[in-house]
Motif scaffolding. Structure first.
Motif, PDB file in Angstrom:
ATOM      1  N   SER B  12      37.508  39.968  48.779  1.00  0.00           N
ATOM      2  CA  SER B  12      38.329  38.827  48.338  1.00  0.00           C
ATOM      3  C   SER B  12      37.426  37.741  47.807  1.00  0.00           C
ATOM      4  CB  SER B  12      39.163  38.282  49.500  1.00  0.00           C
ATOM      5  OG  SER B  12      40.175  39.182  49.856  1.00  0.00           O
ATOM      6  N   VAL B  13      37.793  37.202  46.655  1.00  0.00           N
ATOM      7  CA  VAL B  13      36.978  36.187  45.993  1.00  0.00           C
ATOM      8  C   VAL B  13      37.900  35.108  45.428  1.00  0.00           C
ATOM      9  CG1 VAL B  13      35.451  35.792  44.020  1.00  0.00           C
ATOM     10  CG2 VAL B  13      35.170  37.829  45.414  1.00  0.00           C
ATOM     11  N   ILE B  18      31.966  34.303  41.506  1.00  0.00           N
ATOM     12  CA  ILE B  18      31.424  35.608  41.142  1.00  0.00           C
ATOM     13  C   ILE B  18      31.929  36.685  42.098  1.00  0.00           C
ATOM     14  CG2 ILE B  18      29.339  35.228  42.509  1.00  0.00           C
ATOM     15  CD1 ILE B  18      27.805  36.872  40.396  1.00  0.00           C
ATOM     16  N   SER B  19      32.292  37.828  41.547  1.00  0.00           N
ATOM     17  CA  SER B  19      32.608  39.020  42.345  1.00  0.00           C
ATOM     18  C   SER B  19      31.451  39.992  42.190  1.00  0.00           C
ATOM     19  CB  SER B  19      33.890  39.694  41.860  1.00  0.00           C
ATOM     20  OG  SER B  19      35.017  38.879  42.057  1.00  0.00           O
ATOM     21  N   PRO B  79      33.337  34.538  35.196  1.00  0.00           N
ATOM     22  CA  PRO B  79      34.002  34.137  36.437  1.00  0.00           C
ATOM     23  C   PRO B  79      35.141  35.103  36.771  1.00  0.00           C
ATOM     24  CG  PRO B  79      34.862  32.866  34.609  1.00  0.00           C
ATOM     25  CD  PRO B  79      33.807  33.775  34.032  1.00  0.00           C
ATOM     26  N   SER B  80      35.462  35.223  38.020  1.00  0.00           N
ATOM     27  CA  SER B  80      36.557  36.112  38.430  1.00  0.00           C
ATOM     28  C   SER B  80      37.900  35.468  38.089  1.00  0.00           C
ATOM     29  CB  SER B  80      36.479  36.375  39.935  1.00  0.00           C
ATOM     30  OG  SER B  80      35.242  36.972  40.267  1.00  0.00           O
ATOM     31  N   LEU B 109      39.514  44.821  44.916  1.00  0.00           N
ATOM     32  CA  LEU B 109      39.161  43.423  44.690  1.00  0.00           C
ATOM     33  C   LEU B 109      40.422  42.582  44.609  1.00  0.00           C
ATOM     34  CD1 LEU B 109      37.134  41.146  43.953  1.00  0.00           C
ATOM     35  CD2 LEU B 109      37.445  41.816  41.552  1.00  0.00           C
ATOM     36  N   GLN B 110      40.434  41.504  45.369  1.00  0.00           N
ATOM     37  CA  GLN B 110      41.517  40.526  45.280  1.00  0.00           C
ATOM     38  C   GLN B 110      40.916  39.190  44.861  1.00  0.00           C
ATOM     39  OE1 GLN B 110      43.511  39.465  48.930  1.00  0.00           O
ATOM     40  NE2 GLN B 110      45.306  38.683  47.872  1.00  0.00           N
ATOM     41  N   VAL B 111      41.380  38.671  43.742  1.00  0.00           N
ATOM     42  CA  VAL B 111      40.934  37.361  43.279  1.00  0.00           C
ATOM     43  C   VAL B 111      42.044  36.365  43.595  1.00  0.00           C
ATOM     44  CG1 VAL B 111      40.172  35.984  41.328  1.00  0.00           C
ATOM     45  CG2 VAL B 111      39.563  38.411  41.462  1.00  0.00           C
ATOM     46  N   ILE B 112      41.679  35.399  44.422  1.00  0.00           N
ATOM     47  CA  ILE B 112      42.667  34.443  44.931  1.00  0.00           C
ATOM     48  C   ILE B 112      42.729  33.223  44.035  1.00  0.00           C
ATOM     49  CG2 ILE B 112      43.332  33.049  46.923  1.00  0.00           C
ATOM     50  CD1 ILE B 112      41.526  35.034  48.557  1.00  0.00           C
TER      51      ILE B 112
END
Lengths: 112, 113
Positions: B12-13, B18-19, B79-80, B109-112
């Motif tokens: 989670s990011v 950055i991921s 950027p994510s 991957l979860q981008v919050i």
């Protein structure tokens, strides 16, 4: 538009039945592949074919069969011998200058 | 024998950060490495690749790094964005012909926002 078509998108099978998943490509690719996806196990190779009328077993071929009578088509039969057939099935193809795969949109098979 | 390993099943990011997705392999015969992105109920789509003669390949927000001595590669997304939320598969192959591609188990991957 060139691509890979898998059908059907969803398939239900009764225990003891054989079912066939269709995979057709119009990319003029020589090589075609069948993968199975299960949660937490990534993509596992079932069968692959590098040329018409020839195919090889992958890592989990038991209970499956394939044919490659035409360059464009690589159908997968899930037989009654496959103990746990419920999964998401992906077909892919690969051309000589492309080291990666082009994937179809998948078939979700459920045993009921 | 898992020849391509992704040890983090999920990540989670925050949006904009950055991921970093990691991948290890054991087969020294692998010469070509790929990353695929997969949404639920869809086929994977090719994202970026790198050959063993390079240690870095960049494509927009995506960069793949390869450390051959450590048999390790990573995917950086900067950027994510929320649309990056998906499962990412690392994959490896030999060069030439129609060699089969071996996939890792994937990282979700979860981008919050």
């Amino acid at each position: 538009d060139g691509g890979i078509t898998q059908s059907p998108k969803y398939l239900f099978r009764k225990e003891g039945q054989n079912v066939t998943l269709s995979c057709e490509q119009n990319l003029n690719h020589d090589a075609m592949y069948w993968y199975r996806q299960d949660p937490g196990q990534g993509l596992r190779l079932i069968y692959y074919s590098q040329i018409v009328n020839d195919f090889q077993k992958g890592d989990i071929a038991e209970g499956y069969s394939v044919s490659r009578e035409k360059k464009e088509s690589f159908p997968l039969t899930v037989t009654s011998a496959q103990k746990n057939p419920t999964a998401f099935y992906l077909c892919a193809s690969r051309g000589p200058s492309n080291y990666g795969y082009t994937f179809g949109s998948g078939t979700r098979l459920t045993v009921v | 024998d898992q020849q391509v390993k992704q040890n983090s099943p999920s990540l989670s990011v925050q949006e904009g950060r950055i991921s970093i997705l990691n991948c290890d392999y054991t087969n020294s015969m692998f010469d070509y490495f790929l990353w695929y992105k997969k949404y639920p109920a869809e086929g994977p789509t090719f994202l970026i690749s790198i050959s063993s003669i390079k240690d870095k390949n960049e494509d927009g927000r995506f960069t793949v790094f390869l450390n051959k001595s450590a048999k390790h590669l990573s995917l950086h997304i900067v950027p994510s964005q929320p649309g990056d939320s998906a499962v990412y598969f690392c994959a490896a192959s030999g060069l030439g012909g129609y060699q089969k591609v071996t996939f890792g188990t994937g990282t979700k991957l979860q981008v919050i926002p």
